[in-house]
Design a protein around this motif. Structure first.
Motif, short mmCIF file in Angstrom:
data_model
loop_
_atom_site.label_atom_id
_atom_site.label_comp_id
_atom_site.label_asym_id
_atom_site.label_seq_id
_atom_site.Cartn_x
_atom_site.Cartn_y
_atom_site.Cartn_z
N TRP A 1 0.97 -1.08 0.02
CA TRP A 1 -0.04 -0.09 -0.14
C TRP A 1 0.90 1.20 -0.03
O TRP A 1 0.35 2.39 -0.38
CB TRP A 1 -1.01 0.07 1.29
N VAL A 2 2.15 1.32 0.74
CA VAL A 2 3.01 2.40 0.61
C VAL A 2 3.50 2.83 -0.75
O VAL A 2 3.49 3.92 -1.19
CB VAL A 2 4.13 2.12 1.59
N VAL A 3 3.64 1.78 -1.58
CA VAL A 3 3.92 1.83 -2.80
C VAL A 3 2.95 2.36 -3.53
O VAL A 3 3.06 3.54 -4.60
CB VAL A 3 4.50 0.50 -3.96
N ASP B 1 16.95 5.77 0.75
CA ASP B 1 16.59 5.60 2.27
C ASP B 1 17.36 6.29 3.08
O ASP B 1 17.18 7.09 4.15
CB ASP B 1 15.91 4.04 2.49
N ARG B 2 18.85 5.89 3.09
CA ARG B 2 19.71 6.56 4.13
C ARG B 2 19.98 7.91 3.91
O ARG B 2 19.97 8.80 4.62
CB ARG B 2 20.95 5.66 3.66
N GLU B 3 19.80 8.54 2.58
CA GLU B 3 19.78 9.91 2.19
C GLU B 3 18.49 10.63 3.03
O GLU B 3 18.64 11.71 3.62
CB GLU B 3 19.74 10.00 0.76
N LEU C 1 10.61 4.40 0.94
CA LEU C 1 11.18 3.30 1.52
C LEU C 1 11.30 3.49 3.03
O LEU C 1 11.28 2.51 3.92
CB LEU C 1 12.80 3.41 1.00
N ALA C 2 11.47 4.84 3.59
CA ALA C 2 11.30 4.98 4.95
C ALA C 2 10.04 4.97 5.41
O ALA C 2 10.06 4.26 6.52
CB ALA C 2 11.47 6.71 5.27
N ALA D 1 12.24 -3.46 2.79
CA ALA D 1 11.99 -2.73 1.41
C ALA D 1 13.39 -2.04 0.94
O ALA D 1 14.04 -1.55 1.58
CB ALA D 1 11.19 -1.40 1.72
N PHE D 2 13.64 -2.24 -0.30
CA PHE D 2 14.74 -1.95 -0.97
C PHE D 2 14.57 -1.71 -2.51
O PHE D 2 13.59 -2.40 -2.94
CB PHE D 2 15.88 -2.79 -0.49
N VAL D 3 15.45 -1.11 -3.01
CA VAL D 3 15.36 -0.80 -4.60
C VAL D 3 16.17 -2.04 -5.23
O VAL D 3 17.37 -2.05 -4.89
CB VAL D 3 15.84 0.59 -4.93
#
Length: 331
Positions: A261-263, A317-319, A298-299, A305-307
């Protein structure tokens, strides 16, 4: 809207059956017999037919056009059947042997009509001077949906102001809570177009960035706005620039099954490629700013969850996390 749609279904529940029955009797049938065949009280059937008849009338100023080939008849002074009002009618008759073709649709379902009503209401909010559309929305709400108010979507009044400013090519001062980066900013923008999307109302606006791109603002993020008496020139290639800014970038991701659902929330389109116990792999169509949108996606989706592709988005996500920590003084 779901309650209104259910009300619509109840108020027209027996009309399709009546039309089908009348197709089998080209000379017409007494209303009492139609009601008996459908197992409904005659008074209720008359009420449903009245709702249907009123909803099917299109106002064109001094002329009313009825698209459904349904006649209400009663014996005249000479004993022959003649056209009458529904209140006095004793017989129903179709003037065409294909009423559903005459209607133009195979009788809209409740869910379809709900979608139609919502779309028309939102469009009416963006076109406050469109009296014909406003009249159609009002008629649909009062006749079929039982008095629903077509007030448009969330913050429709702000969207209407921005639409008016875009039409008159006037600048607008915004106090805006940014969607993809933390913080509230104040900007003077040049609204080019206002649209209704799955996220609500949005405005595509200049001036252009240093790289020639335009910005898109979520109307839900506007904290205050003021239409200024300052005109601007809409570029001749504005529509091409808007199309380029709304061109989807395909991003392949893996997310936990309960986070798909987030996507759907952050992407324009979602296609599931494969699913297993480790997660769901999807291809999401993402609009610019792609890095910001994917990072926030991603957050919110959290661990797991990852690309997958393209590689340059794998660290978003880290950025995003670093940006949020710095903004709140926790970095």
């Amino acid at each position: 809207m779901s309650g209104s749609v259910a009300l619509y279904a109840r108020r027209l529940a027996h009309v399709p059956g009546a039309l089908r029955l009348l197709r089998l009797h080209p000379d017409g049938l007494p209303i009492a017999r139609v009601a008996d065949e459908l197992g409904v009280p005659e008074a209720q059937l008359r009420e449903e037919l009245e709702v249907f008849f009123l909803a099917d009338v299109v106002d064109t100023g001094s002329v009313g056009l009825r698209s459904c080939a349904l006649e209400f008849l009663a014996p005249g002074p000479d004993g022959w059947l003649a056209e009458s009002d529904l209140v006095d009618a004793q017989v129903l008759r179709l003037t065409d042997d294909s009423p559903f073709d005459e209607l133009g649709v195979a009788f809209l379902s409740a869910s379809d009509l709900g979608v139609l009503y919502r779309a028309a209401s939102e469009l009416s909010a963006l076109e406050p001077d469109n009296d014909v559309l406003a009249s159609a929305v009002a008629r649909l709400g009062t006749s079929v949906l039982g008095g629903v108010e077509g007030r448009g979507g969330f913050m429709a009044d702000v969207a209407a102001d921005l639409r008016g400013a875009a039409t008159r090519q006037l600048r607008v001062r915004l106090t805006y809570a940014r969607a993809w980066r933390p913080g509230v900013v104040e900007r003077v923008v040049e609204p080019w177009r206002v649209v209704s999307t799955r996220r609500g109302y949005e405005v595509d606006a200049g001036p252009l960035d240093a790289d020639g791109g335009l910005r898109t603002y979520l109307v839900s993020g506007i904290r205050a706005h003021e239409v200024l008496e300052e005109s601007f020139e809409r570029p001749a290639d504005a529509d091409d620039r808007i199309a380029a800014a709304r061109r989807e970038v395909p991003v392949r991701l893996v997310v936990p099954a309960d986070r798909v659902w987030v996507v759907e929330r952050f992407a324009e389109s979602v296609a599931v490629e494969q699913s297993d116990t480790d997660g769901v792999q999807v291809v999401a169509g993402v609009l610019p700013p792609v890095r910001d949108r994917v990072g926030l996606l991603l957050a919110v989706a959290g661990g797991g969850a990852f690309v997958v592709d393209p590689p340059y988005l794998r660290d978003t996500d880290r950025e995003t996390a670093r940006r949020l920590l710095d903004h709140h003084g926790l970095g």
